[in-house]
Design an enzyme around this catalytic site. Structure first.
Site, PDB file in Angstrom:
ATOM      1  N   VAL A 214      13.096 -62.716  11.993  1.00 25.15           N
ATOM      2  CA  VAL A 214      14.365 -62.804  11.261  1.00 25.15           C
ATOM      3  C   VAL A 214      14.468 -61.674  10.251  1.00 25.15           C
ATOM      4  O   VAL A 214      15.528 -61.057  10.084  1.00 25.15           O
ATOM      5  CB  VAL A 214      14.511 -64.176  10.581  1.00 25.15           C
ATOM      6  N   GLY A 215      13.379 -61.354   9.580  1.00 24.70           N
ATOM      7  CA  GLY A 215      13.397 -60.251   8.625  1.00 24.70           C
ATOM      8  C   GLY A 215      13.737 -58.926   9.270  1.00 24.70           C
ATOM      9  O   GLY A 215      14.509 -58.128   8.718  1.00 24.70           O
TER      10      GLY A 215
ATOM     11  N   SER B 260      10.438 -65.599   8.368  1.00 22.75           N
ATOM     12  CA  SER B 260       9.653 -65.097   9.488  1.00 22.75           C
ATOM     13  C   SER B 260       9.890 -63.611   9.728  1.00 22.75           C
ATOM     14  O   SER B 260      10.947 -63.061   9.384  1.00 22.75           O
ATOM     15  CB  SER B 260       9.995 -65.873  10.761  1.00 22.75           C
TER      16      SER B 260
ATOM     17  N   LYS C  37      21.547 -69.201   0.118  1.00 26.37           N
ATOM     18  CA  LYS C  37      21.514 -69.937   1.377  1.00 26.37           C
ATOM     19  C   LYS C  37      20.092 -70.444   1.612  1.00 26.37           C
ATOM     20  O   LYS C  37      19.211 -69.714   2.048  1.00 26.37           O
ATOM     21  CB  LYS C  37      21.942 -69.065   2.556  1.00 26.37           C
TER      22      LYS C  37
ATOM     23  N   GLU D 250      10.168 -60.683   2.433  1.00 28.88           N
ATOM     24  CA  GLU D 250       8.796 -61.198   2.392  1.00 28.88           C
ATOM     25  C   GLU D 250       8.588 -62.008   3.656  1.00 28.88           C
ATOM     26  O   GLU D 250       9.257 -63.005   3.889  1.00 28.88           O
ATOM     27  CB  GLU D 250       8.595 -62.044   1.133  1.00 28.88           C
TER      28      GLU D 250
ATOM     29  N   GLU E  52       0.380 -65.601  12.918  1.00 31.38           N
ATOM     30  CA  GLU E  52       0.554 -66.677  11.955  1.00 31.38           C
ATOM     31  C   GLU E  52       0.857 -67.999  12.651  1.00 31.38           C
ATOM     32  O   GLU E  52       1.673 -68.062  13.576  1.00 31.38           O
ATOM     33  CB  GLU E  52       1.702 -66.314  11.015  1.00 31.38           C
TER      34      GLU E  52
END
Length: 493
Positions: free
Chosen positions: A240-241, A237, A184, A258, A392
């Site tokens: 989301v991780g 991000s 995806k 990651e 970030e």
């Protein structure tokens, strides 16, 4: 201004690829994909998939798993070598697609395609090295041994900033290990992912082994929740991780995450300032600062702060902002209007917090197509505990933080929650030794740009930048495979 012909989008590539055929989303929904260098350039209307499409892809991968596993890693590696051969013939097509869809300069897009090719070649060679061990047995006429087995169906969720290299470094090891996969990609870069999948198909990959589902959050959530998905490899991000980890944990699904960085380059008073400035500008503004390992902080020893800043600003102001495919462009656009807005908001907040804009700090529009251009930006007087020094930005925005000696500089570099990349410039070999021990980061550099890695080296971070095994190295098999052991006793004859 665009000097290379854009890659053509075949009608099939607007769709998903499931169970060996291209097909539209079950709902028929579409999402428009445009060129960030010029939004009037419509690349195509790509499938906007949902949970039903994700379920169909997992079912196809599950069905294809036994035969793919039975093939063995040597034959799977041979097929990857065939993929790499086709890939090498299509480097220009991949580079043009990346530049048009993601906004990287053509040279940067070509470099990404070449890196993806090297990843494919490295991974293909691992087919003959996917090994276990033979160990001493405690009984006579006995053997003890270990070997690896694929974990099953894996979901590979990839970002827009490396739309070819990151899918390649997930797909290739997944398939080499014997897993089957559902890819995806980011909805911002669907075309490049489709071209990658087509290359695997053209090399003879069996139906269902690699499935492509275009879409956004609904697809990702359905893949993470699916009981037949044994592992999720995600690059993106931190929020989301974390959500993926929380959703996968109750069923003990394996995760490899990651999650970005806030990377520092330390410049000590004895450093070669010209070399440091060149590396900083490359790391901060290459690929418009949209790399997980991008240089987003310079932590500089006070005695050399001014001469270093002068060098960095002069180099940044000389960068020519323009369309990705234009031959004279040094800095292409960011990927979207949302990213442009986030960069400008970060600058505004930094100024409110007391920082000074040394150069840039604004969108660039004059003389350019309607795209998402941000001037290369350097901010000085950034407090170590300010938002710009901690969080970030993911764009061409560089924070300069003053330090007083090595210990202070290292404390500042390590003061963030991320730990992707760390770099030091110094002539003192003792300080190099100290830095390699002291940096709380996964990928370290000395007297060179703080970005980039080689395919055979682990790509990984520490702290909130990484969870799970590294990618791009023999260590990646610890995600895609699980161990088996056997104790065998042979009867007397």
């Amino acid at each position: 201004m665009i000097e290379t012909e854009p890659a053509k989008v075949a009608p099939d590539h607007l769709h998903n690829h499931v169970a060996g055929r291209w097909q539209p989303a079950a709902s028929g929904a579409l999402r428009r994909n445009t060129n960030p260098s010029d939004v009037s350039d419509v690349i195509g209307e790509f499938a906007e998939s949902g949970a039903a499409d994700a379920r169909a892809a997992v079912a196809a991968a599950s069905a294809a798993g036994p035969a793919w596993d039975e093939l063995g890693s040597i034959e799977r590696g041979a097929l990857l070598f065939d993929v790499a051969a086709l890939f090498a013939e299509r480097l220009d097509e991949f580079a043009a697609a990346i530049a048009r869809e993601q906004g990287k300069r053509t040279a940067e897009a070509r470099a990404e395609a070449e890196r993806a090719l090297e990843i494919l070649r490295f991974t293909a060679g691992e087919g003959r090295r996917l090994q276990g061990r033979t160990l001493p047995a405690e009984a006579g006429r006995s053997w003890a041994l270990t070997w690896r087995r694929p974990i099953g169906v894996v979901a590979l969720v990839t970002p827009w900033n490396f739309p070819l290299a990151i899918p390649a470094w997930k797909v290739a090891p997944a398939l080499l290990s014997g897993c089957t996969a559902v890819l995806k990609p980011s909805p911002l870069t669907p075309h490049t992912a489709a071209l990658l999948v087509q290359t695997f198909l053209d090399a003879g990959l069996p139906p269902g082994v690699l499935n492509l589902v275009q879409g956004d959050r609904e697809v990702g959530e359905a893949l993470v929740a699916h009981p037949n998905v044994a592992g999720i490899s995600f690059t993106g991000s931190l929020p989301v991780g974390l959500a993926i980890q929380q959703q996968a944990a109750p069923r003990l699904a394996r995760t490899q995450l990651e999650l970005g960085g806030k990377n520092a380059v330390i410049v000590l008073a004895d450093a070669d300032l010209d070399a440091a400035a060149d590396a900083i500008v490359h790391g901060a503004f290459g690929q418009a600062g949209q790399r997980c390992s991008a240089t987003s902080r310079v932590v500089v020893d006070a005695p050399v702060r001014e001469p270093l800043v002068q060098r960095v600003v002069a180099r940044a102001e000389a960068l020519r902002v323009g369309p990705a495919a234009a031959a004279d462009t040094d800095l292409g656009p960011v990927v979207s209007a949302e990213r442009r807005g986030a960069c400008l908001a970060a600058v505004e907040q930094a100024v409110s917090d007391g920082a000074t804009v040394a150069c840039g700090g604004h969108a660039v529009r004059a003389g350019l197509p309607d795209g998402f251009y941000v001037a290369p930006t350097v901010l000085t007087g950034v407090a170590p505990d300010s938002e710009l020094a901690k969080e970030e930005v993911f764009g061409p925005v560089l924070a300069v933080v003053e330090a007083h000696g090595y210990d202070d500089a290292m404390a500042i570099a390590n003061s963030v929650r991320y730990g992707m990349s760390g770099t030091i410039f110094t002539r003192d070999l003792g300080r190099v030794h100290d830095a390699l021990r002291n940096f709380e980061a996964g990928m370290l550099h000395v007297n060179r740009p703080g970005v980039g890695a080689w395919p055979h080296l682990p790509h990984m971070g520490t702290k909130m930048s990484q969870y799970g095994p590294p990618e791009c190295s023999p260590e990646q098999w610890d995600f895609y495979t699980e161990w088996r052991s056997a104790c065998i006793t042979f009867p007397e004859t």
